[in-house]
Design an enzyme around this catalytic site. Sequence first.
Site, mmCIF file in Angstrom:
data_model
loop_
_atom_site.group_PDB
_atom_site.id
_atom_site.type_symbol
_atom_site.label_atom_id
_atom_site.label_comp_id
_atom_site.label_asym_id
_atom_site.label_seq_id
_atom_site.Cartn_x
_atom_site.Cartn_y
_atom_site.Cartn_z
ATOM 1 N N ILE A 16 7.311 8.304 -18.394
ATOM 2 C CA ILE A 16 7.403 8.005 -16.965
ATOM 3 C C ILE A 16 6.195 8.571 -16.222
ATOM 4 C CG2 ILE A 16 8.697 8.538 -14.856
ATOM 5 C CD1 ILE A 16 11.255 8.338 -16.534
ATOM 6 N N LYS A 36 1.046 19.937 -20.711
ATOM 7 C CA LYS A 36 0.795 20.841 -21.842
ATOM 8 C C LYS A 36 -0.063 20.172 -22.901
ATOM 9 C CE LYS A 36 4.955 19.595 -24.434
ATOM 10 N NZ LYS A 36 6.182 20.072 -25.112
ATOM 11 N N TYR A 150 20.769 20.658 -20.104
ATOM 12 C CA TYR A 150 19.921 19.626 -19.498
ATOM 13 C C TYR A 150 20.584 19.062 -18.247
ATOM 14 C CZ TYR A 150 17.567 15.115 -18.909
ATOM 15 O OH TYR A 150 16.896 14.037 -18.385
ATOM 16 N N ILE A 183 15.562 5.054 -19.738
ATOM 17 C CA ILE A 183 14.229 4.470 -19.635
ATOM 18 C C ILE A 183 13.550 4.584 -20.994
ATOM 19 C CG2 ILE A 183 11.987 4.609 -18.499
ATOM 20 C CD1 ILE A 183 14.237 3.743 -16.637
ATOM 21 N N THR A 185 11.117 5.535 -23.119
ATOM 22 C CA THR A 185 9.982 6.446 -23.179
ATOM 23 C C THR A 185 9.911 7.063 -24.574
ATOM 24 O OG1 THR A 185 11.283 8.374 -22.498
ATOM 25 C CG2 THR A 185 10.286 7.031 -20.744
#
Length: 254
Positions: A16, A36, A150, A183, A185
Amino acid sequence: MLHHKIIVLTGGADGIGWECAKAYSKAGATVCILDKNPIAENKLNELETAQKTAIVCNLVNENEVADAFKTIIEKFGAIDAIHNNAGIAHPSKTLDQTTDAEWDLLMNVNLKSILYTTRHGIGHLKKTKGCILNTSSMVGTIGQNNHAVYVATKGAINALTKAMALDYAPYRIRVNAVSPAAINTPTLQSWSKEQPNKEEIQHYLDKLQPLGSMPAGDVIADACLFLLSDAARFITGTILPVSGGAELGYRTII
């Protein structure tokens, strides 16, 4: 829509975040990616605007965040928006199975990174009457099994977004969040492959959203572009679902 805007985007190397970087650049913004992971120069050059930068930055290390913001100001002179997109979802565990180290990592990457970018960016946003955007998730509102910590971080992001919106409204700084469902990804694909029922998971993800099968990150980027633009100039404290209706009603998923 973002002409001459200078945007700090965390976690922009892929998924994203990278879709947002491309959308912001196409809309005329200077994009400053903090991640990172390094971004190859040829990939960075895919961004359409001439001015852009990518800084390798551990977002849970305050000194590195402070240095990154200093570098951006020295190079571009101002900051108009901060998009806190960096986040992790691992591990897939219930709360009692979560180790202290796993708890700390999720809390640090998903939440403390927002503390640090705000701490070192808010002074610059006050000067530009800029805005902040946080990437949340539908799970922060509706929950999700086997991802307790999460889910907790995304619920916290929703609450934090509203608190920040109130705190910074006197400075004309808007604070909003975008809330995706499934999504397509690299992170989600990696997660789905780790599950014992991989084929069922893929089918589930494709059927989750009434508007159609699992989309790519560009649908989130379009919403983020709007929230960072002047078209959303009177919107703050909003958690915007970009979910294809995933949260709507009881449905039979076959």
